[in-house]
Design a protein around this motif. Sequence first.
Motif, PDB file in Angstrom:
ATOM      1  N   SER A 287     -39.818  -2.283 -22.330  1.00  0.00           N
ATOM      2  CA  SER A 287     -39.001  -3.382 -21.822  1.00  0.00           C
ATOM      3  C   SER A 287     -37.874  -3.670 -22.799  1.00  0.00           C
ATOM      4  CB  SER A 287     -39.853  -4.645 -21.627  1.00  0.00           C
ATOM      5  OG  SER A 287     -40.994  -4.383 -20.836  1.00  0.00           O
ATOM      6  N   ALA A 288     -36.856  -4.362 -22.315  1.00  0.00           N
ATOM      7  CA  ALA A 288     -35.729  -4.705 -23.186  1.00  0.00           C
ATOM      8  C   ALA A 288     -35.084  -6.001 -22.718  1.00  0.00           C
ATOM      9  CB  ALA A 288     -34.690  -3.587 -23.197  1.00  0.00           C
TER      10      ALA A 288
ATOM     11  N   ASP B  73     -35.440  -2.963 -17.963  1.00  0.00           N
ATOM     12  CA  ASP B  73     -34.286  -3.499 -18.692  1.00  0.00           C
ATOM     13  C   ASP B  73     -34.019  -4.937 -18.251  1.00  0.00           C
ATOM     14  OD1 ASP B  73     -32.210  -3.488 -20.441  1.00  0.00           O
ATOM     15  OD2 ASP B  73     -31.005  -2.002 -19.384  1.00  0.00           O
ATOM     16  N   GLU B  74     -33.526  -5.768 -19.187  1.00  0.00           N
ATOM     17  CA  GLU B  74     -33.199  -7.174 -18.923  1.00  0.00           C
ATOM     18  C   GLU B  74     -34.398  -7.943 -18.383  1.00  0.00           C
ATOM     19  OE1 GLU B  74     -30.597  -8.291 -20.096  1.00  0.00           O
ATOM     20  OE2 GLU B  74     -29.388  -6.501 -20.385  1.00  0.00           O
TER      21      GLU B  74
ATOM     22  N   HIS C 269     -35.513   4.080 -15.040  1.00  0.00           N
ATOM     23  CA  HIS C 269     -34.824   2.895 -15.553  1.00  0.00           C
ATOM     24  C   HIS C 269     -34.662   1.879 -14.429  1.00  0.00           C
ATOM     25  CE1 HIS C 269     -30.757   0.925 -16.611  1.00  0.00           C
ATOM     26  NE2 HIS C 269     -31.717   0.251 -17.203  1.00  0.00           N
TER      27      HIS C 269
ATOM     28  N   ASP D 155     -32.985  -1.917 -13.792  1.00  0.00           N
ATOM     29  CA  ASP D 155     -32.217  -3.062 -14.277  1.00  0.00           C
ATOM     30  C   ASP D 155     -32.711  -4.299 -13.543  1.00  0.00           C
ATOM     31  OD1 ASP D 155     -30.437  -4.927 -15.147  1.00  0.00           O
ATOM     32  OD2 ASP D 155     -28.630  -3.912 -14.452  1.00  0.00           O
TER      33      ASP D 155
ATOM     34  N   LYS E 202     -30.148  -0.073 -26.399  1.00  0.00           N
ATOM     35  CA  LYS E 202     -31.551  -0.238 -25.996  1.00  0.00           C
ATOM     36  C   LYS E 202     -31.968   0.839 -24.992  1.00  0.00           C
ATOM     37  CE  LYS E 202     -30.953  -4.668 -24.978  1.00  0.00           C
ATOM     38  NZ  LYS E 202     -29.628  -4.954 -25.574  1.00  0.00           N
ATOM     39  N   TYR E 203     -31.073   1.191 -24.055  1.00  0.00           N
ATOM     40  CA  TYR E 203     -31.394   2.263 -23.105  1.00  0.00           C
ATOM     41  C   TYR E 203     -31.595   3.581 -23.848  1.00  0.00           C
ATOM     42  CZ  TYR E 203     -30.944   5.688 -19.365  1.00  0.00           C
ATOM     43  OH  TYR E 203     -31.183   6.735 -18.508  1.00  0.00           O
TER      44      TYR E 203
END
Length: 449
Positions: free
Chosen positions: A284-285, A245-246, A200, A202, A180-181
Amino acid sequence: MRKKLATILVVDDQEEILFAAKMALKKHFETILTTSNPKTLYQLLAEHKPDVVLLDMNYRIGFEDGREGIHWLREISNLYPNTCVILMTAFGKIETAVEGIKIGAFDYMMKPWENTKLLDVVEKAVAESRRRQKKPIAFSGDKSYFIGTSAKIKQVYAVADKVAKTDANVLLLGENGTGKYVMAEYIHRHSLRKEQPFVHVDLGSLSDNLFESELFGYAKGAFTDAKSDTAGRFETAQGGTIFLDEIGNVPLHLQAKLLSVLQTKSVIRLGESKPRPLDVRIISATNVNIAEEVRHKNFREDLFYRINTMEITLPPLRERQSDILALAEFLLAEKSEKYNLHNLAFDSENLEWLERYPWPGNIREMENKIERAVILSDSGVISVSDLDIFDYQPEVSLDENRPISDLERQTIEKALAKHSGNISKTADELGLSRPALYRRMEKYNLGSK
């Protein structure tokens, strides 16, 4: 002690820093250049082409956010990509220095430094600069990405290529380690914002009490340790892309604060009341079933729709079996280059095990196992046992119509591969004598190394 043939340029507005750096470095490196004016950088770079630049991040009183340092880092990286930049800052905030690492700085140093630490970092930077000069220059916009040829991943990248050209918010879904990154970075580098920051975050690692200060920034005095005005991650990404992320791990009470930023396209630093406008693309992920979380009221529906203009699901590696060997070769080449090891190759007799293994940790697991094997390699051949993927026990069909000989052959093949053809170890594991193992290997036409 013989000096290393290298040119080091130190850029700082404090003469005492320039003097201290020169004294520490001149005994170890052939040429040490210094300047207190960053505007002379263009001329110094053109004339001397330094291997390493030690670059201060702040040059004017009252401007202590490190923006000038980031500006000059970009200039050096664009004009002289073989030159390694080490950022220097006297302020205890390392956020901007870390941002510089993401942009392309080799490392950063806190002032005042210990001379042993300074020498260690500069020596490593010189070595990296030498390594870069031995290979063709690869600019950030030309970064290599492994895509693959499986139908599922080709469809994913076809969608990514289309959405990259827009400013649509993207939600990336998929198991841990599916890339995903890498996909977020791919979209950014193929967008109109590619020359601007890619930041990025987290979210899963941010505690509740750091969430707002990290993302939105804070004013001097907003809380006990707020020594100076500090931009948050959203402002750092201004003009570019922020990768959240997350996002599925963000608690409900903080989701509202995140939603406000996305709705208003502005951010308010802690301790301030005036909104600061944002021009940021959101990617987003998450690895959770976020639609299910919405149904169970664990994730705000309005935030879900804000981040989900375009949804892309990355397939697990077990659903991309035709890509496994090519991906492994790609990662092996990448890690070999990283550690300056050449002519490494997988054992051709054991390649089928790479495809059989289900890779529960997906691409991240494969990358970690290959990197470990490269580091520990004592020869030019990497066997499947070096990759440590024998914990997996493939399901064996107990179909009564299947000959026992097939099962015996498969068991011997697996043990031989595990021990890289070592007869003694294979015989021990199977509980056979060496002559008995040889007879079975002859029976099934199994060669040994």
